[in-house]
Design a protein around this motif. Structure first.
Motif, mmCIF file in Angstrom:
data_model
loop_
_atom_site.group_PDB
_atom_site.id
_atom_site.type_symbol
_atom_site.label_atom_id
_atom_site.label_comp_id
_atom_site.label_asym_id
_atom_site.label_seq_id
_atom_site.Cartn_x
_atom_site.Cartn_y
_atom_site.Cartn_z
ATOM 1 N N ASP A 26 31.637 21.153 56.193
ATOM 2 C CA ASP A 26 30.697 20.131 56.666
ATOM 3 C C ASP A 26 29.826 20.667 57.807
ATOM 4 O O ASP A 26 28.704 20.219 58.003
ATOM 5 C CB ASP A 26 31.446 18.897 57.177
ATOM 6 N N ARG A 27 30.392 21.585 58.571
ATOM 7 C CA ARG A 27 29.687 22.097 59.761
ATOM 8 C C ARG A 27 29.023 23.455 59.509
ATOM 9 O O ARG A 27 28.570 24.118 60.444
ATOM 10 C CB ARG A 27 30.646 22.159 60.936
ATOM 11 N N GLY A 28 29.004 23.884 58.253
ATOM 12 C CA GLY A 28 28.277 25.110 57.922
ATOM 13 C C GLY A 28 29.043 26.401 58.158
ATOM 14 O O GLY A 28 28.443 27.478 58.216
ATOM 15 N N PHE A 29 30.370 26.289 58.302
ATOM 16 C CA PHE A 29 31.191 27.490 58.473
ATOM 17 C C PHE A 29 31.858 27.867 57.151
ATOM 18 O O PHE A 29 32.070 27.017 56.285
ATOM 19 C CB PHE A 29 32.293 27.248 59.513
ATOM 20 N N ARG A 30 32.250 29.135 57.066
ATOM 21 C CA ARG A 30 33.094 29.606 55.975
ATOM 22 C C ARG A 30 34.421 30.057 56.558
ATOM 23 O O ARG A 30 34.555 30.209 57.776
ATOM 24 C CB ARG A 30 32.421 30.790 55.270
ATOM 25 N N TRP A 31 35.409 30.277 55.693
ATOM 26 C CA TRP A 31 36.712 30.762 56.156
ATOM 27 C C TRP A 31 37.048 32.108 55.526
ATOM 28 O O TRP A 31 38.065 32.701 55.841
ATOM 29 C CB TRP A 31 37.823 29.756 55.876
ATOM 30 N N ALA A 32 36.201 32.561 54.611
ATOM 31 C CA ALA A 32 36.416 33.882 54.007
ATOM 32 C C ALA A 32 35.052 34.513 53.761
ATOM 33 O O ALA A 32 34.040 33.811 53.697
ATOM 34 C CB ALA A 32 37.172 33.739 52.692
ATOM 35 N N ASP A 35 29.682 32.798 61.622
ATOM 36 C CA ASP A 35 29.786 31.621 60.757
ATOM 37 C C ASP A 35 31.121 31.561 60.012
ATOM 38 O O ASP A 35 31.233 30.897 58.983
ATOM 39 C CB ASP A 35 28.622 31.598 59.758
ATOM 40 N N ILE A 36 32.125 32.273 60.546
ATOM 41 C CA ILE A 36 33.441 32.286 59.900
ATOM 42 C C ILE A 36 34.529 31.910 60.894
ATOM 43 O O ILE A 36 34.599 32.481 61.983
ATOM 44 C CB ILE A 36 33.761 33.677 59.304
ATOM 45 N N ILE A 37 35.334 30.916 60.528
ATOM 46 C CA ILE A 37 36.587 30.638 61.229
ATOM 47 C C ILE A 37 37.679 30.642 60.166
ATOM 48 O O ILE A 37 37.544 29.985 59.127
ATOM 49 C CB ILE A 37 36.528 29.289 61.984
ATOM 50 N N ARG A 38 38.717 31.402 60.409
ATOM 51 C CA ARG A 38 39.758 31.576 59.390
ATOM 52 C C ARG A 38 40.699 30.376 59.353
ATOM 53 O O ARG A 38 40.914 29.711 60.367
ATOM 54 C CB ARG A 38 40.571 32.837 59.690
ATOM 55 N N ALA A 42 37.508 20.278 67.764
ATOM 56 C CA ALA A 42 37.502 20.901 69.102
ATOM 57 C C ALA A 42 37.722 22.410 68.994
ATOM 58 O O ALA A 42 37.112 23.187 69.739
ATOM 59 C CB ALA A 42 38.587 20.257 69.971
ATOM 60 N N MET A 43 38.568 22.821 68.088
ATOM 61 C CA MET A 43 38.818 24.265 67.924
ATOM 62 C C MET A 43 37.613 24.967 67.301
ATOM 63 O O MET A 43 37.319 26.124 67.609
ATOM 64 C CB MET A 43 40.076 24.493 67.076
ATOM 65 N N ILE A 44 36.904 24.267 66.416
ATOM 66 C CA ILE A 44 35.666 24.834 65.866
ATOM 67 C C ILE A 44 34.636 24.969 66.994
ATOM 68 O O ILE A 44 33.960 25.997 67.116
ATOM 69 C CB ILE A 44 35.128 23.964 64.720
ATOM 70 N N ASP A 45 34.541 23.934 67.837
ATOM 71 C CA ASP A 45 33.608 23.995 68.972
ATOM 72 C C ASP A 45 33.895 25.195 69.876
ATOM 73 O O ASP A 45 32.973 25.835 70.378
ATOM 74 C CB ASP A 45 33.703 22.714 69.817
ATOM 75 N N LEU A 46 35.175 25.481 70.071
ATOM 76 C CA LEU A 46 35.557 26.613 70.926
ATOM 77 C C LEU A 46 35.269 27.957 70.271
ATOM 78 O O LEU A 46 35.207 28.959 70.942
ATOM 79 C CB LEU A 46 37.064 26.552 71.217
ATOM 80 N N ARG A 47 35.172 27.980 68.947
ATOM 81 C CA ARG A 47 34.982 29.211 68.174
ATOM 82 C C ARG A 47 36.202 30.147 68.272
ATOM 83 O O ARG A 47 36.070 31.334 68.572
ATOM 84 C CB ARG A 47 33.737 29.986 68.619
ATOM 85 N N VAL A 48 37.371 29.550 68.045
ATOM 86 C CA VAL A 48 38.552 30.400 67.901
ATOM 87 C C VAL A 48 38.385 31.258 66.653
ATOM 88 O O VAL A 48 37.524 30.974 65.801
ATOM 89 C CB VAL A 48 39.834 29.547 67.797
ATOM 90 N N ASP A 49 39.194 32.293 66.525
ATOM 91 C CA ASP A 49 39.113 33.120 65.316
ATOM 92 C C ASP A 49 39.736 32.420 64.115
ATOM 93 O O ASP A 49 39.200 32.494 63.009
ATOM 94 C CB ASP A 49 39.841 34.453 65.552
ATOM 95 N N ALA A 50 40.879 31.778 64.347
ATOM 96 C CA ALA A 50 41.622 31.231 63.210
ATOM 97 C C ALA A 50 42.345 29.962 63.617
ATOM 98 O O ALA A 50 42.800 29.834 64.758
ATOM 99 C CB ALA A 50 42.631 32.260 62.694
ATOM 100 N N ILE A 51 42.464 29.047 62.655
ATOM 101 C CA ILE A 51 43.138 27.769 62.856
ATOM 102 C C ILE A 51 44.356 27.730 61.934
ATOM 103 O O ILE A 51 44.218 27.807 60.710
ATOM 104 C CB ILE A 51 42.182 26.600 62.541
ATOM 105 N N VAL A 52 45.530 27.611 62.545
ATOM 106 C CA VAL A 52 46.761 27.479 61.778
ATOM 107 C C VAL A 52 46.995 25.976 61.568
ATOM 108 O O VAL A 52 47.005 25.209 62.527
ATOM 109 C CB VAL A 52 47.952 28.102 62.542
ATOM 110 N N THR A 53 47.179 25.573 60.314
ATOM 111 C CA THR A 53 47.223 24.138 60.019
ATOM 112 C C THR A 53 48.195 23.820 58.889
ATOM 113 O O THR A 53 48.379 24.617 57.963
ATOM 114 C CB THR A 53 45.816 23.629 59.649
#
Ligand code: MG
Length: 312
Positions: free
Chosen positions: A305-311, A14-17, A282-293
Motif C-alpha cells: 500500500d505504501r509503495g515498498f517491496r520486500w524482495a 524501496d525495500i523492507i524485508r 511505525a517500523m516502515i516510517d523508521l525504515r528498519v531493514d526487516a520486520i519479523v512478524t
C-alpha cells in the motif's frame, strides 16, 4: 561486501524485508512445516524459527523447553495438563507423539492468536525437515534466521554449548545451506561459540531490555541474555563489538538514534515481533531493514500500500 544471507535481510530505498516469525504464527501452527511452506509460498523468503535438542540429540524446531498445554496435545488428543514434559528429556520418537496443530482458546497464550487455524496431526519438525523444504529449487531465495535456544539448565556448561552448536551447524552444513543461514540468539555466549565453530555463518543478536505483554504464555529469554541495562550503554555498539551482522531489538525498544548508529556500524536491523498495523507502519516510517512478524500477509499489505517491496 556483505554475505548473501545478510544482504537478504537488508533493506533498501524501496525495500523492507519480511521475516515470517515461527513461519506464520498468526494464522497457522507455529514452528510447523505447514506454516513455513505457506510463508515461503506467499513470497516471504525469510523464516525465523527456534531450535533445541531432544534427549537423543536431534535438533528440533520448537520454542519452549517444556511443551506447553496451551499449544501442545498429548497422544490422548487432549491439551497437556500437569507437569510439562521437557523436550530435552524426550526421545525423538516420543516427541512425534505430540500434536502442535491447535491452540487452547481458554489459555492466555491461545487467546493471543484467535485467527490461527486448528489442525490435526501436525508434528514438531526436525530441523532437517525444514532444511529439506528450503532446498527445493522453488525456494532457492529462502534464507533462515535460525534461533538457537539455550537451555537455562545447561547454559553455563561449555561442553553442552559446544555440542549443541556442533549438532546444529553440522546439519546446516550437510544441507549445503551455510550461505543462506544466520545464527540467531539471545544468548551471546552461545553466539560466540557459533562464531568459533562456524565463522562462515553470520551472527544475529537478539535484545530485549524490558518485559513485554507480547510474552504472555512463553518462556523468558532473560536467564541467558547479557545485562545491557548499564547507563549510557549503546546496544548496537555492543552487538558490533560482539561480532554481529544483525541486531534484532524488540520493536518497542528501537529508536531512530540507535538505528542510525547501527547503520554507521554496518549492522542490519531486524525488529521483532511486529503484528499490529500501527506498529507495522511505525517500523516502515523508521525504515528498519526487516520486520519479523506473525502475520506476513499483513506486513505485505502495508508495504505494498505504501509503495515498498520486500524482495528484489
Ligand atoms: Mg525465536
Amino acid at each position: 561486501m556483505k554475505p548473501p544471507q545478510v544482504m537478504a535481510f537488508s533493506g533498501d530505498d524501496d525495500i523492507i524485508r519480511i521475516v515470517g516469525h515461527r513461519g506464520a504464527r498468526g494464522i497457522l501452527p507455529e514452528n510447523s512445516i505447514v506454516g513455513f511452506d505457506f510463508a515461503l509460498s506467499t513470497g516471504v523468503d525469510l523464516l525465523e524459527f527456534d531450535v533445541l535438542l531432544t534427549a537423543d540429540n536431534v535438533p528440533v524446531i520448537t520454542h519452549n523447553h517444556e511443551f506447553q498445554g496451551s499449544c501442545v496435545r498429548g497422544p490422548d488428543g487432549d491439551f497437556l495438563k500437569g507437569k510439562a514434559p521437557r523436550v530435552r528429556s524426550l526421545r525423538m520418537e516420543d516427541v512425534q507423539g505430540f500434536d502442535i496443530g491447535r491452540l487452547d482458546g481458554t489459555s492466555d497464550y491461545g487467546r493471543r492468536f484467535p485467527d490461527q487455524a486448528q489442525m490435526d496431526g501436525i508434528r514438531v519438525p526436525r530441523l532437517a525437515e525444514l532444511l529439506h523444504l528450503v532446498s527445493q529449487p522453488k525456494y532457492a531465495n529462502a534464507c533462515l534466521m535460525l534461533e538457537l535456544k539455550s537451555d537455562p539448565d545447561s547454559a553455563l556448561d561449555p561442553v553442552a554449548r559446544a555440542g549443541f552448536v556442533s549438532l546444529v551447524c553440522d546439519e546446516v552444513r550437510g544441507a549445503g545451506l551455510t550461505d543462506r543461514t544466520l545464527l540467531h540468539s539471545f544468548d551471546w555466549t552461545l553466539l560466540a561459540e557459533c562464531h568459533r565453530q562456524a565463522p562462515d555463518m553470520p551472527l544475529s543478536f537478539l535484545t530485549q531490555l524490558h518485559d513485554s505483554e507480547d510474552d504472555v504464555g512463553e518462556e523468558s529469554s532473560h536467564p541467558v541474555a547479557p545485562d545491557l541495562h548499564q547507563p549510557g550503554i549503546s546496544v548496537p555498539d555492543e552487538v558490533s563489538k560482539a561480532g554481529g551482522a544483525l541486531w534484532c531489538p524488540h520493536f518497542s525498544e528501537i529508536t531512530a538514534h540507535d538505528l542510525a548508529r547501527a547503520r554507521e556500524l554496518g549492522l542490519c536491523v531486524a525488529v521483532w515481533t511486529v503484528n499490529e498495523p500501527a506498529d507495522i507502519n511505525a517500523m516502515i516510517d523508521l525504515r528498519v531493514d526487516a520486520i519479523v512478524t506473525d502475520y506476513p500477509g499483513r506486513v505485505q499489505r502495508r508495504l505494498s500500500d505504501r509503495g515498498f517491496r520486500w524482495a528484489r
